[in-house]
Design a protein around this motif. Structure first.
Motif, PDB file in Angstrom:
ATOM      1  N   GLY A 106     -24.072  -0.280  -8.460  1.00 23.35           N
ATOM      2  CA  GLY A 106     -25.421  -0.609  -9.263  1.00 23.35           C
ATOM      3  C   GLY A 106     -25.751   0.723  -9.782  1.00 23.35           C
ATOM      4  N   MET A 107     -25.470   2.085  -9.267  1.00 27.04           N
ATOM      5  CA  MET A 107     -25.683   3.339 -10.014  1.00 27.04           C
ATOM      6  C   MET A 107     -25.177   3.224 -11.356  1.00 27.04           C
ATOM      7  SD  MET A 107     -26.163   6.179  -6.965  1.00 27.04           S
ATOM      8  CE  MET A 107     -26.602   7.339  -8.176  1.00 27.04           C
ATOM      9  N   ALA A 108     -23.705   2.794 -11.343  1.00 24.17           N
ATOM     10  CA  ALA A 108     -23.058   2.761 -12.737  1.00 24.17           C
ATOM     11  C   ALA A 108     -23.606   1.864 -13.736  1.00 24.17           C
ATOM     12  CB  ALA A 108     -21.463   2.329 -12.545  1.00 24.17           C
ATOM     13  N   ASP A 109     -24.155   0.773 -13.090  1.00 22.00           N
ATOM     14  CA  ASP A 109     -24.972  -0.186 -14.029  1.00 22.00           C
ATOM     15  C   ASP A 109     -26.421   0.296 -14.307  1.00 22.00           C
ATOM     16  OD1 ASP A 109     -22.745  -1.758 -13.972  1.00 22.00           O
ATOM     17  OD2 ASP A 109     -23.319  -3.070 -12.405  1.00 22.00           O
ATOM     18  N   GLY A 110     -26.843   1.230 -13.888  1.00 19.77           N
ATOM     19  CA  GLY A 110     -28.199   2.038 -14.230  1.00 19.77           C
ATOM     20  C   GLY A 110     -29.040   1.731 -13.176  1.00 19.77           C
ATOM     21  N   GLU A 111     -28.916   0.886 -12.312  1.00 15.13           N
ATOM     22  CA  GLU A 111     -29.812   0.726 -11.330  1.00 15.13           C
ATOM     23  C   GLU A 111     -30.486   1.848 -10.453  1.00 15.13           C
ATOM     24  OE1 GLU A 111     -28.496  -2.024  -8.188  1.00 15.13           O
ATOM     25  OE2 GLU A 111     -27.736  -3.419  -9.583  1.00 15.13           O
TER      26      GLU A 111
END
Length: 221
Positions: free
Chosen positions: A157-162
């Motif tokens: 999620g963090m890698a996807d910008g969440e």
């Protein structure tokens, strides 16, 4: 013997409850003599519990458990049940994580009958049998599965910008744990820490604007 530690009562009678938040214990006392076993419970007593403890019509018998009202323990200790004990009445003394018998229980037993010693139940409970050891291993494996699944989702999620904050992470991790078979609930509230400080600061869910985003020097446990 008077048993006051709730985890010892849960282990001794093999009963569980929800009287204390984040702990599967029953609010109770136990008074055990050479001739009877008495359990003093706060709250409603179910038929299932009575059947489990064989509590139907067993006054003064070692073959079953007599269930009484929670506060009756004090009158019993000061009255005939306590006075009829021929020798001493064992009261657990403070040791390690346990505080021992409360002052109210201590005071209810006549001075000449008091015997302060380590609880034999605590020492027995510490000796795990094969089934208990296997249960502890399985619980840790299940929790590891939940943590790994959560960490994978968080990383992706963090890698996807969440955006993730402490509350979102806490709630999602609880969902993963809740999906594990035999899950009964968390053992304590989610805690927070800042920059490796002592982490026992409960997460305040009603102050959303003060929650730290994951990745900004915060950690939760």
């Amino acid at each position: 013997m008077v048993v006051t530690a709730l985890d010892e009562i849960a282990w001794l009678f093999n009963i569980r409850g929800q009287d204390i938040p984040y702990s599967p214990v029953v609010r109770a006392y136990a008074f055990i003599t050479q001739s009877s076993i008495n359990l003093y419970i706060s709250g409603e007593v179910s038929q299932a519990l009575m059947a489990h403890l064989n509590s139907g019509g067993c006054e003064g018998s070692k073959e079953c458990v007599t269930i009484k009202e929670y506060k009756e323990v004090f009158s019993d200790l000061m009255g005939d049940p306590g006075q009829s004990v021929e020798k001493k009445i064992l009261l657990g003394k403070p040791w390690a994580y346990t505080g021992g018998a409360s002052f109210a229980i201590y005071k209810a037993v006549k001075e000449e009958k008091r015997l302060l010693e380590l609880s034999p139940i605590m020492l027995r409970k510490a000796q795990k049998n094969d089934m208990e050891i296997k249960g502890m291993e399985n619980a840790n494996i299940k929790d590891a599965v939940a943590l790994i699944a959560f960490a994978a989702e968080l990383e992706k999620g963090m890698a996807d910008g969440e955006e993730w904050d402490e509350l979102k992470a806490s709630q999602r991790l609880l969902e993963y744990r809740s999906n594990q078979n035999l899950f009964k609930g968390p053992s304590f509230k989610t805690n927070r820490s800042l920059r490796a400080s002592w982490c026992h600061h409960p997460l305040q869910t009603n102050y959303r604007d003060q929650l730290l985003r994951i990745g900004t020097d915060s950690s939760s446990s």
